[in-house]
Scaffold this motif. Structure first.
Motif, mmCIF file in Angstrom:
data_model
loop_
_atom_site.group_PDB
_atom_site.id
_atom_site.type_symbol
_atom_site.label_atom_id
_atom_site.label_comp_id
_atom_site.label_asym_id
_atom_site.label_seq_id
_atom_site.Cartn_x
_atom_site.Cartn_y
_atom_site.Cartn_z
ATOM 1 N N THR A 21 -11.639 55.719 3.362
ATOM 2 C CA THR A 21 -12.603 56.198 2.364
ATOM 3 C C THR A 21 -12.571 55.315 1.126
ATOM 4 O OG1 THR A 21 -12.430 58.493 3.131
ATOM 5 C CG2 THR A 21 -13.224 58.148 0.887
ATOM 6 N N ALA A 22 -11.368 54.953 0.678
ATOM 7 C CA ALA A 22 -11.231 54.098 -0.503
ATOM 8 C C ALA A 22 -11.795 52.712 -0.249
ATOM 9 C CB ALA A 22 -9.763 54.000 -0.915
ATOM 10 N N LEU A 23 -11.559 52.161 0.928
ATOM 11 C CA LEU A 23 -12.023 50.817 1.238
ATOM 12 C C LEU A 23 -13.548 50.735 1.329
ATOM 13 C CD1 LEU A 23 -9.415 49.685 3.927
ATOM 14 C CD2 LEU A 23 -9.479 49.080 1.500
ATOM 15 N N LEU A 24 -14.198 51.861 1.575
ATOM 16 C CA LEU A 24 -15.654 51.901 1.663
ATOM 17 C C LEU A 24 -16.315 52.232 0.320
ATOM 18 C CD1 LEU A 24 -16.096 53.788 5.061
ATOM 19 C CD2 LEU A 24 -16.652 51.396 4.611
ATOM 20 N N ARG A 25 -15.525 52.503 -0.680
ATOM 21 C CA ARG A 25 -16.047 52.997 -1.955
ATOM 22 C C ARG A 25 -16.644 51.892 -2.804
ATOM 23 N NH1 ARG A 25 -17.731 57.916 -3.684
ATOM 24 N NH2 ARG A 25 -17.309 58.276 -5.879
ATOM 25 N N ASP A 26 -17.763 52.206 -3.457
ATOM 26 C CA ASP A 26 -18.336 51.336 -4.480
ATOM 27 C C ASP A 26 -18.256 52.080 -5.806
ATOM 28 O OD1 ASP A 26 -20.546 50.373 -6.318
ATOM 29 O OD2 ASP A 26 -20.671 48.861 -4.753
ATOM 30 N N HIS A 27 -17.440 51.594 -6.717
ATOM 31 C CA HIS A 27 -17.191 52.322 -7.957
ATOM 32 C C HIS A 27 -18.323 52.177 -8.962
ATOM 33 C CE1 HIS A 27 -13.109 53.572 -6.956
ATOM 34 N NE2 HIS A 27 -12.945 52.369 -6.413
ATOM 35 N N THR A 28 -19.157 51.173 -8.797
ATOM 36 C CA THR A 28 -20.296 51.019 -9.698
ATOM 37 C C THR A 28 -21.350 52.078 -9.420
ATOM 38 O OG1 THR A 28 -19.955 48.642 -9.952
ATOM 39 C CG2 THR A 28 -22.157 49.477 -10.421
ATOM 40 N N THR A 29 -21.676 52.273 -8.155
ATOM 41 C CA THR A 29 -22.730 53.218 -7.791
ATOM 42 C C THR A 29 -22.209 54.631 -7.570
ATOM 43 O OG1 THR A 29 -22.486 52.772 -5.418
ATOM 44 C CG2 THR A 29 -23.999 51.356 -6.664
ATOM 45 N N GLY A 30 -20.891 54.762 -7.363
ATOM 46 C CA GLY A 30 -20.331 56.069 -7.053
ATOM 47 C C GLY A 30 -20.558 56.471 -5.616
ATOM 48 N N SER A 31 -21.105 55.559 -4.813
ATOM 49 C CA SER A 31 -21.359 55.817 -3.397
ATOM 50 C C SER A 31 -20.516 54.858 -2.571
ATOM 51 C CB SER A 31 -22.852 55.624 -3.102
ATOM 52 O OG SER A 31 -23.145 55.925 -1.761
ATOM 53 N N ASN A 32 -20.928 54.615 -1.335
ATOM 54 C CA ASN A 32 -20.256 53.631 -0.502
ATOM 55 C C ASN A 32 -20.903 52.261 -0.680
ATOM 56 O OD1 ASN A 32 -18.691 55.686 0.504
ATOM 57 N ND2 ASN A 32 -19.113 55.266 2.650
ATOM 58 N N ILE A 33 -20.182 51.220 -0.300
ATOM 59 C CA ILE A 33 -20.812 49.910 -0.191
ATOM 60 C C ILE A 33 -21.909 50.002 0.865
ATOM 61 C CG2 ILE A 33 -18.747 48.686 -0.945
ATOM 62 C CD1 ILE A 33 -18.107 48.076 1.972
ATOM 63 N N PHE A 34 -22.894 49.097 0.831
ATOM 64 C CA PHE A 34 -23.980 49.168 1.802
ATOM 65 C C PHE A 34 -24.068 47.854 2.583
ATOM 66 C CE2 PHE A 34 -25.884 47.331 -1.919
ATOM 67 C CZ PHE A 34 -26.967 46.560 -1.509
ATOM 68 N N TRP A 35 -24.834 47.874 3.649
ATOM 69 C CA TRP A 35 -24.835 46.748 4.578
ATOM 70 C C TRP A 35 -25.305 45.457 3.915
ATOM 71 C CZ3 TRP A 35 -22.253 47.318 8.903
ATOM 72 C CH2 TRP A 35 -22.114 48.590 9.461
ATOM 73 N N ALA A 36 -26.419 45.492 3.196
ATOM 74 C CA ALA A 36 -26.970 44.310 2.516
ATOM 75 C C ALA A 36 -27.151 43.132 3.473
ATOM 76 C CB ALA A 36 -26.082 43.910 1.321
ATOM 77 N N THR A 37 -27.443 43.424 4.703
ATOM 78 C CA THR A 37 -27.741 42.429 5.729
ATOM 79 C C THR A 37 -28.535 43.120 6.824
ATOM 80 O OG1 THR A 37 -26.808 40.947 7.418
ATOM 81 C CG2 THR A 37 -25.523 42.881 6.862
ATOM 82 N N ASP A 38 -29.405 42.366 7.478
ATOM 83 C CA ASP A 38 -30.184 42.927 8.590
ATOM 84 C C ASP A 38 -29.502 42.706 9.936
ATOM 85 O OD1 ASP A 38 -32.396 43.954 7.147
ATOM 86 O OD2 ASP A 38 -33.149 41.910 6.865
ATOM 87 N N SER A 39 -28.279 42.210 9.927
ATOM 88 C CA SER A 39 -27.588 41.874 11.179
ATOM 89 C C SER A 39 -27.403 43.077 12.098
ATOM 90 C CB SER A 39 -26.218 41.264 10.874
ATOM 91 O OG SER A 39 -26.342 40.029 10.204
ATOM 92 N N TYR A 40 -27.380 44.280 11.528
ATOM 93 C CA TYR A 40 -27.092 45.472 12.335
ATOM 94 C C TYR A 40 -28.302 46.396 12.463
ATOM 95 C CZ TYR A 40 -22.471 43.771 11.067
ATOM 96 O OH TYR A 40 -21.370 42.972 10.860
ATOM 97 N N ALA A 41 -29.444 45.989 11.908
ATOM 98 C CA ALA A 41 -30.616 46.858 11.876
ATOM 99 C C ALA A 41 -31.086 47.254 13.266
ATOM 100 C CB ALA A 41 -31.745 46.178 11.111
ATOM 101 N N TYR A 42 -30.823 46.414 14.263
ATOM 102 C CA TYR A 42 -31.249 46.722 15.633
ATOM 103 C C TYR A 42 -30.578 47.984 16.165
ATOM 104 C CZ TYR A 42 -26.741 45.025 17.329
ATOM 105 O OH TYR A 42 -25.399 44.865 17.556
ATOM 106 N N ARG A 43 -29.483 48.412 15.526
ATOM 107 C CA ARG A 43 -28.762 49.603 15.972
ATOM 108 C C ARG A 43 -29.447 50.886 15.503
ATOM 109 N NH1 ARG A 43 -23.565 48.326 17.824
ATOM 110 N NH2 ARG A 43 -23.012 50.531 17.636
ATOM 111 N N GLY A 44 -30.430 50.752 14.596
ATOM 112 C CA GLY A 44 -31.204 51.912 14.179
ATOM 113 C C GLY A 44 -30.710 52.565 12.911
ATOM 114 N N GLU A 45 -30.958 53.861 12.804
ATOM 115 C CA GLU A 45 -30.642 54.610 11.604
ATOM 116 C C GLU A 45 -29.165 54.485 11.243
ATOM 117 O OE1 GLU A 45 -31.015 59.164 9.809
ATOM 118 O OE2 GLU A 45 -31.729 58.698 11.833
ATOM 119 N N GLY A 46 -28.928 54.266 9.958
ATOM 120 C CA GLY A 46 -27.561 54.136 9.484
ATOM 121 C C GLY A 46 -27.074 52.708 9.402
#
Length: 330
Positions: A21-46
């Motif tokens: 949980t900590a490793l996925l955290r983004d402290h600036t946004t208060g949410s998780n880090i996000f993909w910021a790449t289309d490399s996984y978009a073929y997998r669909g939602e999420g």
């Protein structure tokens, strides 16, 4: 099948869910880090560019989604090189450049190792590191380091060569954090003191990265390096409490950012402005001021926050004050 250099998010979730949980955290946004790449978009939602990386999307049956660059398909490597200029540096070059940093700090060459440029390797210095007059090992551990656009963080920690996938034994590691942890191990005897200075080493080393998968790999590599050095020193695993705190430090110090703007990637928004042409008033869509000028100031995106460890905020009186990264480089 899991490769030796790959870290299993599934095992992390099973054994240390708070650490993942900590490793996925983004402290600036208060949410998780996000993909910021289309490399996984073929997998669909999420898995779309703008969506957060969650434990569910990278564990269990999805446990091999995030992998080091060297384990990705060649086609994907090529696409990411074209689209995001993603090119990783061989460890022998990282070593040469890190040596230059230490040469400047120590005032001499060959502090940690002796490179062999012809063979593109290096021989570690087997002797205990000595320090120049007026400087101590504690000063070295506290000295601040930053890896820009860090990818999997090969300049900070060198568990493996990011260009070949070859594992690097502990005694030959050349990362900036590796060097500090070596110094900590050489100068402390009990685990309490070791942990205190290992934490200081992590608090003094920073890095930022655009793409979320690389960022998670960088954070995982740093956490695993902590485990490796602790085990080497004390012959056992660190306690969960210690793992959680290192993960917390790393989640602050290695963050997701557009390095040219100092903001969360893609967070700048276009603005509507009233303008005038030959026919009268007209509304135009323009980039934000910072994007127009190409400067760090004037962006309407979300400026990234980091911890200034050991410093008290003069307004809130909070220890380890939060500051905008750009305030350090203006």
């Amino acid at each position: 099948m899991l490769c030796p250099i790959d870290i299993s998010e599934t095992r992390l979730l099973e054994r240390c869910p708070e650490v993942l949980t900590a490793l996925l955290r983004d402290h600036t946004t208060g949410s998780n880090i996000f993909w910021a790449t289309d490399s996984y978009a073929y997998r669909g939602e999420g898995y779309r560019y703008e969506e957060a990386i969650t434990a569910e999307r990278i564990t269990g049956e999805n446990g091999l989604v995030i992998r080091p660059r060297i384990l990705k398909e060649k086609e994907e490597q090529t696409e990411r090189t074209k689209g995001m200029a993603e090119v990783f540096t061989p460890s022998w070059i990282c070593n040469e450049q890190n040596n230059l940093v230490d040469e400047a700090w120590f005032g001499r060459k060959g502090v940690f190792n002796t490179p062999d440029e012809r063979l593109r390797t290096w021989s570690p210095n087997p002797e205990k590191i000595t320090f120049p007059e007026g400087k101590s090992w504690k000063d070295y551990v506290r000295s601040v380091r930053l890896e820009i656009t860090c990818g999997e963080a090969p300049y900070l920690t060198s568990r493996y060569d990011t260009t070949t996938g070859e594992t690097i034994p502990l005694e030959k590691r050349i990362g900036l954090v590796d060097r500090k942890l070596r110094v900590v191990s050489e100068n402390t005897d009990n685990s309490r003191e070791w942990l205190q200075w290992a934490q200081a080493a992590f608090k003094s080393c920073y890095g930022y990265e655009w793409q979320g998968d690389n960022l998670l790999l960088a954070r995982e590599n740093l956490l695993m390096s902590f485990v490796d050095y602790f085990q080497e020193k004390f012959g056992r695993m660190p306690r969960l409490k210690s793992l959680r705190y290192i993960a917390y430090i790393v989640s602050w110090n290695v963050w997701q950012m557009d390095g040219l703007k100092g903001v969360v990637p893609g967070s700048c928004k276009e603005v509507r402005v009233d303008d005038q042409d030959l026919f009268g008033p007209i509304e135009r869509i323009k980039p934000c001021t910072g994007c127009q000028t190409g400067t760090l100031e004037g962006h309407n995106g979300t400026y990234c926050l980091i911890r200034d460890w050991g410093r008290r905020d003069p307004k809130t009186k909070e220890n380890n004050r939060k500051i905008r990264f750009i305030d350090l480089v203006k």
